[in-house]
Write a protein that holds these residues in place. Sequence first.
Motif, PDB file in Angstrom:
ATOM      1  N   VAL A   1       0.848  -1.183   0.000  1.00  0.00           N
ATOM      2  CA  VAL A   1       0.000   0.000   0.000  1.00  0.00           C
ATOM      3  C   VAL A   1       0.885   1.234   0.000  1.00  0.00           C
ATOM      4  CG1 VAL A   1      -1.878   1.215   1.190  1.00  0.00           C
ATOM      5  CG2 VAL A   1      -1.678  -1.280   1.391  1.00  0.00           C
ATOM      6  N   ILE A   2       0.575   2.161  -0.902  1.00  0.00           N
ATOM      7  CA  ILE A   2       1.288   3.439  -0.877  1.00  0.00           C
ATOM      8  C   ILE A   2       0.417   4.434  -0.128  1.00  0.00           C
ATOM      9  CG2 ILE A   2       2.531   5.160  -2.238  1.00  0.00           C
ATOM     10  CD1 ILE A   2       2.063   3.410  -4.677  1.00  0.00           C
ATOM     11  N   GLY A   3       0.967   4.997   0.934  1.00  0.00           N
ATOM     12  CA  GLY A   3       0.208   5.977   1.701  1.00  0.00           C
ATOM     13  C   GLY A   3      -0.431   5.302   2.898  1.00  0.00           C
ATOM     14  N   CYS A   4      -0.303   5.947   4.049  1.00  0.00           N
ATOM     15  CA  CYS A   4      -0.926   5.359   5.236  1.00  0.00           C
ATOM     16  C   CYS A   4      -1.745   6.412   5.960  1.00  0.00           C
ATOM     17  CB  CYS A   4       0.115   4.716   6.148  1.00  0.00           C
ATOM     18  SG  CYS A   4      -0.630   3.598   7.331  1.00  0.00           S
TER      19      CYS A   4
ATOM     20  N   GLY B   1      -5.749   4.377   3.543  1.00  0.00           N
ATOM     21  CA  GLY B   1      -4.651   3.432   3.399  1.00  0.00           C
ATOM     22  C   GLY B   1      -4.557   2.506   4.597  1.00  0.00           C
ATOM     23  N   LEU B   2      -4.530   3.084   5.770  1.00  0.00           N
ATOM     24  CA  LEU B   2      -4.376   2.271   6.975  1.00  0.00           C
ATOM     25  C   LEU B   2      -5.560   1.325   7.156  1.00  0.00           C
ATOM     26  CD1 LEU B   2      -3.022   1.473   9.620  1.00  0.00           C
ATOM     27  CD2 LEU B   2      -4.238   3.357  10.715  1.00  0.00           C
ATOM     28  N   ASN B   3      -6.767   1.871   7.062  1.00  0.00           N
ATOM     29  CA  ASN B   3      -7.931   1.052   7.392  1.00  0.00           C
ATOM     30  C   ASN B   3      -8.204  -0.036   6.361  1.00  0.00           C
ATOM     31  OD1 ASN B   3      -8.852   2.143   9.966  1.00  0.00           O
ATOM     32  ND2 ASN B   3      -9.070   4.047   8.826  1.00  0.00           N
ATOM     33  N   GLN B   4      -7.985   0.278   5.103  1.00  0.00           N
ATOM     34  CA  GLN B   4      -8.126  -0.782   4.104  1.00  0.00           C
ATOM     35  C   GLN B   4      -7.088  -1.873   4.343  1.00  0.00           C
ATOM     36  OE1 GLN B   4      -8.578   0.210  -0.019  1.00  0.00           O
ATOM     37  NE2 GLN B   4      -9.686   2.100   0.404  1.00  0.00           N
TER      38      GLN B   4
ATOM     39  N   LEU C   1      -3.085   4.639  -2.488  1.00  0.00           N
ATOM     40  CA  LEU C   1      -4.095   5.294  -1.661  1.00  0.00           C
ATOM     41  C   LEU C   1      -3.600   6.649  -1.167  1.00  0.00           C
ATOM     42  CD1 LEU C   1      -5.408   2.120   0.174  1.00  0.00           C
ATOM     43  CD2 LEU C   1      -6.501   3.381  -1.672  1.00  0.00           C
ATOM     44  N   THR C   2      -2.855   7.326  -2.032  1.00  0.00           N
ATOM     45  CA  THR C   2      -2.402   8.685  -1.730  1.00  0.00           C
ATOM     46  C   THR C   2      -3.471   9.662  -2.222  1.00  0.00           C
ATOM     47  OG1 THR C   2      -1.291   8.798  -3.862  1.00  0.00           O
ATOM     48  CG2 THR C   2       0.027   8.048  -2.002  1.00  0.00           C
ATOM     49  N   PRO C   3      -3.424  10.931  -1.790  1.00  0.00           N
ATOM     50  CA  PRO C   3      -4.386  11.917  -2.300  1.00  0.00           C
ATOM     51  C   PRO C   3      -4.216  12.120  -3.815  1.00  0.00           C
ATOM     52  CG  PRO C   3      -3.226  12.759  -0.368  1.00  0.00           C
ATOM     53  CD  PRO C   3      -2.544  11.495  -0.770  1.00  0.00           C
TER      54      PRO C   3
ATOM     55  N   CYS D   1      -0.180  -5.590 -10.556  1.00  0.00           N
ATOM     56  CA  CYS D   1      -1.443  -4.854 -10.627  1.00  0.00           C
ATOM     57  C   CYS D   1      -1.316  -3.540  -9.860  1.00  0.00           C
ATOM     58  CB  CYS D   1      -2.557  -5.716 -10.024  1.00  0.00           C
ATOM     59  SG  CYS D   1      -4.141  -4.847  -9.870  1.00  0.00           S
ATOM     60  N   LEU D   2      -1.832  -2.483 -10.453  1.00  0.00           N
ATOM     61  CA  LEU D   2      -1.869  -1.180  -9.778  1.00  0.00           C
ATOM     62  C   LEU D   2      -3.334  -0.835  -9.528  1.00  0.00           C
ATOM     63  CD1 LEU D   2      -0.593   1.509  -8.799  1.00  0.00           C
ATOM     64  CD2 LEU D   2      -0.744   2.326 -11.164  1.00  0.00           C
ATOM     65  N   SER D   3      -3.638  -0.535  -8.262  1.00  0.00           N
ATOM     66  CA  SER D   3      -5.031  -0.236  -7.930  1.00  0.00           C
ATOM     67  C   SER D   3      -5.178   1.197  -7.427  1.00  0.00           C
ATOM     68  CB  SER D   3      -5.524  -1.205  -6.848  1.00  0.00           C
ATOM     69  OG  SER D   3      -6.833  -0.852  -6.469  1.00  0.00           O
ATOM     70  N   TYR D   4      -6.246   1.830  -7.878  1.00  0.00           N
ATOM     71  CA  TYR D   4      -6.594   3.176  -7.434  1.00  0.00           C
ATOM     72  C   TYR D   4      -7.871   3.108  -6.599  1.00  0.00           C
ATOM     73  CZ  TYR D   4      -3.586   5.463 -10.993  1.00  0.00           C
ATOM     74  OH  TYR D   4      -2.547   5.932 -11.743  1.00  0.00           O
TER      75      TYR D   4
END
Lengths: 493, 491
Positions: free
Chosen positions: B43-46, B50-53, B106-108, B128-131
């Motif tokens: 995960v990119i971004g916490c 990001g954290l909760n997912q 999961l960054t802004p 895979c890249l997910s948005y």
Amino acid sequence: MTQILPSHTEMNSIKIENYTAVFGESFTLNNINWTLEPNQHWVITGANGSGKSALSAILAGAGERISGSISGLPKHIEIISFEAQAELIERELKKDDADIMDVISEGTPVREILEEGKAIYPEFDSALLDQLVAMFKLEPMLDRSFRKLSTGETRKIMLIRALANNPDLIILDEPFDGLDAASMQLLQDLLKSKIDAMAMVLVLNRFDEIPDFITHIAYTDQGKLQHSVDINNKQAYDDLYQLLHLKTTELSVPATDLSDRPPALNPNDPLVRLTNIKVAYGDATIIDGLDWTIEPGQHWQLSGPNGSGKTCLLNLITGDHPQCYTNNIFVFGMQRGNGETIWQIKQYIGYVSTALQWEYRVSISLRNVILSGFHDSIGVYTKSTDKQKAVADQWLALLGMKDRANEPYNQLSFGDQRLLLIARAMVKHPTLLILDEPCLGLDDINRQLVLALIEKICTSGDTTVLYVNHHAEDQISGISQFKQLEKLDAQSS
Amino acid sequence: MSNNYFNTLPLREQLAQLAKCRFMSMDEFSDGVEALKGKKIVVIGCGAQGLNQGLNLRDSGLDVSYTLRAAAIAEKRQSWKNATENGFVVGTYQELIPTADVVLNLTPDKQHTPVVNEIMPLMKKGACLSYSHGFNIVEEGMKIREDLTVIMVAPKCPGSEVRAEYVRGFGVPTLIAVHEDNDPKGEGLALAKAYAVGTGGHKAGVLMSSFIAEVKSDLMGEQTILCGMLQTGSLLCFDKMVEEGIDPGYASKLIQYGWETITEALKYGGVTNMLDRLSNPAKIKAFDLAEELKEIMRPLYNKHQDDIIDGTFSRVMMEDWANDDKNLLGWRAETAETAFEKTPAGDVEISEQEFFDNGILMVAMVKAGVELAFETMTAAGIIAESAYYESLHETPLIANTIARKKLYEMNATISDTAEYGCYLYNHACLPLLADFMKGIKTDVIGKGLDTTDTGVDNARLIEVNAALRSHPVEAIGAVLRGHMADMKKIV
């Protein structure tokens, strides 16, 4: 000038203070504190052997005082109980024995028994006696020997006699026992008509027999007066009702839905094995180097001061603490962090805590709250089987909430919510039942109730109990393993 | 400068993509998290999402770690703390991205272009890249390496709720999509579904959409009804009440908590139920006001939708990004200075019903905003399901944020795109409604109708009720809320 109406008696408050008394060799009433104000009419209730009769009897001078005091007792007290009944019958038998003449004694006729008080008590009410005799249709037996009456008839005679004696305080231990419905109603009406004339203390086993003129209820448990409840306090009354229901019902934990059991565990594995546990937030270490193994069937009590990490430790076991993934934790056959889901773990656990109660903020029915225990969810999102619904209803009956199955949970009292959550935790007969301070925030009545439930659960079979508390008085019999946590010096870096 | 992806598509394809939205059935998720099992998820971004997912995915048995910028790790920033205190492995892009089978961005929105440009070369072939938002792909035209699968999984709730619902054993409604230009192995849908299961979303309902439909409807909803209308409405209603001599503390409270209370009724039973909470005369009044508001505001809604569809909105906003958010920060500061924001809620008791009775204009504003946003979106080719979720469904969420934090914090909490659009809307809508507000008195905001006579004309009431119930947002709402209620018995 104000005229003070003459009252039948000058009733004072009866004060029983720190009173301890023994009855025979085996029963003790412990440290009773109880005040009966004038114009109050009490029912004493409790389970069999809880001391309710003894408590009523100390008012009539029974028991051997060890310590404490009773003051303000009125002059004339009548007590009708099995003991008093036995005494009277014994007396009559002795009379018979004492008759050395070789004739068959007929014993004392009923009329004489009824009128005994006339010579003793100036307040004796002859008119009332006649009225009562007519009311209970006793004329035909007035001339018969008291000794020859059946138990029920004896009881009636004694009741009538006591009332006609017109005491300041009348104590009736299970007065309705053995009376048919019509007689019972008659007696209730009669008592009601006398409430202004005398104080009444009734000992009753059954809540539904409590007459409507009663103002207070005393509840005894294990030789103690546990609760005194004003009958107008609806909540306390309901709680007491449930408690009595629980104490007087043959408690058995309802069976569960066997078709939906989690995979069986290897009986040789511990349920939980925590090795060298460390939990820290930033620089603050909460738990450091803890080892703990819970074997199947080993009931544990976990204690420790606030902040010693009790809840944290439990959450490591349940999978609710995120640092469970960074510790060496083996639970229910799974070494954590190997692709297991928290739902695989939770299926073996029943869990109750105050935090859960806070989180359980959903407006669903009482039945659904219990059903959610089958799915380890807060709220119900999965269809329940008919069997599961039947089990949920058994639990509701056990809790005395049978008729409230469809009421909304979020409108229940705190204590009732807690009871339901305990049922929710138990409903699937979890392998491990974790009770994190289940009594926290509960009033006395509900605490008794919860402890009674847990004791039943401990002895009921396949569930291992892990019980957290720090109140010495909330010990549970059946728990033999103790784990004590100590608070670490927080800032170790 | 970037190229708007949507604008490169032929009209036929644009319309087809906009119209994509399907409520998925529960049995489409019977494979659970299988497609992600054993794969390395980074995960990119916490932040909150990001954290909760990540917590949910890990608790679903998946392998989750976090990658942060080297500086965030070195300085032990909040995102680093979030990840490490929750027992996750944290590493730099260079350390973790090359090992990842699936990367969750999961960054802004604002950071997407630099972040994706930085990680793309590091990604494994065929990964895979997910948005969770399609803005980067659709509005900025980000081109992703051909061997990579690109999906979107967007829980339609704040991160904290994503976690809370999962822990309860449930989930939040989730939108998934596959970027068809980047699905080389045809596994995009399977991965997106497994991801939705891992976060618990499948239990609450999943919409299968497209990147384009998500972006164009999400932008429209958030800047008009969700944030814009509530902001403009708050300011206008407050100033009017104070002008009419109503205690400012009362006015502040009526607004701050009023949106939440009235949209709670909206959440349960749509616009119809929200208006049914009013007395008959008040309902007719609210209906008439809403009709008037719709007529005045329709061109504004059309303009917002047009600017979103043709890319003007994102272009202008990105210019501000490039200008260090000068506009955004300035407007945010202005919000803090408004009278409503500066007047704390008074210590007065307002009953639940009173929020309706004394907030007729607020009810009318919500009705007008929801219906206009829905009508405008569907007219632009967005399918009703999407339009419903991006208008009516999410309004209570923003109302809830206002109840907790008022406007300034609401704006600081929502996404940058939502906040920017909210200010644009507010600036245009305030003057637009100036004349309308002149005719407003305390009977519709602050005091309620004089209720000595609650009689109404039968024919008019029937007409109003029929109009309320036959609006298309009510029809689709009944269907979707029905799905939700089946699954979520706790609502």
